[in-house]
Design an enzyme around this catalytic site. Sequence first.
Site, PDB file in Angstrom:
ATOM      1  N   LYS A 128       0.818  -1.221   0.000  1.00  0.00           N
ATOM      2  CA  LYS A 128       0.000   0.000   0.000  1.00  0.00           C
ATOM      3  C   LYS A 128       0.853   1.273   0.000  1.00  0.00           C
ATOM      4  CE  LYS A 128      -4.283  -1.789   1.934  1.00  0.00           C
ATOM      5  NZ  LYS A 128      -5.274  -1.739   2.977  1.00  0.00           N
ATOM      6  N   ASP A 154     -10.497   2.480   1.876  1.00  0.00           N
ATOM      7  CA  ASP A 154     -10.699   1.843   3.193  1.00  0.00           C
ATOM      8  C   ASP A 154     -11.348   2.810   4.190  1.00  0.00           C
ATOM      9  OD1 ASP A 154      -9.649  -0.636   2.571  1.00  0.00           O
ATOM     10  OD2 ASP A 154      -7.602  -0.070   3.106  1.00  0.00           O
TER      11      ASP A 154
END
Length: 521
Positions: free
Chosen positions: A308, A349
Amino acid sequence: MTYLAVPIAAKDLDQARGQIKAALAAGAEILELRTDYLENLTPDLVKKLITEAGNAAEQSLPVIVTCRDQKQGGVRPYPEQLRIEILTEAVRNGCDFIDCEYDNFLSTGVQEKIKAALAESSKTRLILSAHDFKSRFEDINRLYRDILKVCPTAIPKLVYTPNHINDCFEAFDLLHNTSGNSIVFCMGAAGLVSRTIAKKLGSFVTFASINAEAATAPGQLTIEQLKGLYRYDSIDAGTELFGVIANPVGHSLSPAIHNACFADEGMNKLYLPLLVEGGREEFDEFLDNVLAREWLDFKGFSVTIPHKQNALSFVKAKDGFIEPLADKIGAVNTLIIGTDGKLAAYNTDYAAALDAITSTMGITRADLKDLPVAIIGAGGVARAIVAGLSDVGTGIKIYNRTVEKAEKLAAEFNCDFAPLSDLSNVEAKLLINCTSIGMHPNIDAAPFPQEGLKKDMVVFDTVYNPAETLLLKQAKEAGAKTIDGIVMFVNQALAQFKLFAGTDGNAELMRKTISNCLSGQ
Ligand code: NAP
């Protein structure tokens, strides 16, 4: 046209009959008779096997007869003379293709016998194959040319083992840059994607097994996986590619949910699990490989552990667009490749978690202001949730096993922190588990003391496998409101789907697909 070939790897005719039936029922387009699996092999037995294959289907399917040398993955130690006899007998019995190892074909005796048999047949074509079960070929392009120099009418079959997904790109290049029939793909976990991309790029054949036990090569998918999960029947040259970049990736539910939604919308898009091992360097190399090959039609990626932050750095270095929030969180979970080849980076997210909380509590984000929240964990998910909650002004305290990590995260977002041992004194109204405690297979563990759970609490477990963790079971028993990890997982996937497809995904189908996957594990 790419044929879906299914190996028939049986020890006798009875077993072969069952496998042929299963292969036809599952949608085989070519049968590969792996005669090196047969016990007591004779030319007569192969003749009977070809007859079985011919009689099994209403409309007879093309047949490849292979008698693999043990040096290239064959099962039984049959001598060269017998192996060549099997192939020439197969030609005499009208099979469509015979597969001979290129290395063996170079021997004068072998070549003469096979060429003589083929000269008597107007039907059978020769596949000249090379396999490397350990690594890449020294020079795949030279090997391809050499095969065609020795036998211009042959179909080259080049199959190797990439040590990294980045080793697959030369196979894609070969398929893209050549126009004749050839069979090119990669084996093993790192090569898995090549078995589907082979169809997009026009490999003459790709292989799948009738079930996992019947696989004849490492990484071979089952017909069910290829046709179900990976939408094999709808793949063509125009298929756009997406995928989840992760390590490990095998457990990911993202291919199942995104492919189910692409199929639901009738979209010519395919979502793949992309195992990118290593760190920043390997990640960068993977994306550079993708960006250098527009014709692969990769359009977007989900990004997860451990890449990420690598994704954020890559897009920064390429001067792409970064959603301000993703920059603030320091992590990217979605990448989009625009029509101009420019990258855009997002983090879905944060909103996924906030929406899971507000929809379950029946409140707005503004109502979260000053709510006392306890976050357990200080990893990637905790970071996204802390960023989101601090943005709306909740009172956050972070509890983590490694207290230094809690302290660091707390300092970044101006909140409190404490060791896990302080969890018995929690006063929070919203409790969020951002650790992997309670995740399959360790489902008997919970990150929070049961006696601390209160009726006026909302308990959110980001773990989604199982859907109801021990923490959530105990919270329900205490009368608390609960939010499971699937709500957040589906929310983040829906936001990604919108970025990938430009349209809303089917949330109910995603939930159903997740539930099917989890109940089948
Ligand atoms: P991560 O970055 O590796 O962080 C893991 C966290 O769990 C760290 O805080 C770690 O503590 C803690 N931890 C792990 N094992 C522990 C143990 N035995 N005892 C105490 N603490 C432990 O992972 P992540 O990306 O944040 O993911 C964490 C979990 O979130 C995953 O397991 C997954 O179930 C869930 N998740 C859910 C979604 C969703 O959409 N619902 C998405 C992604 C992840 P240390 O710092 O001390 O190591």
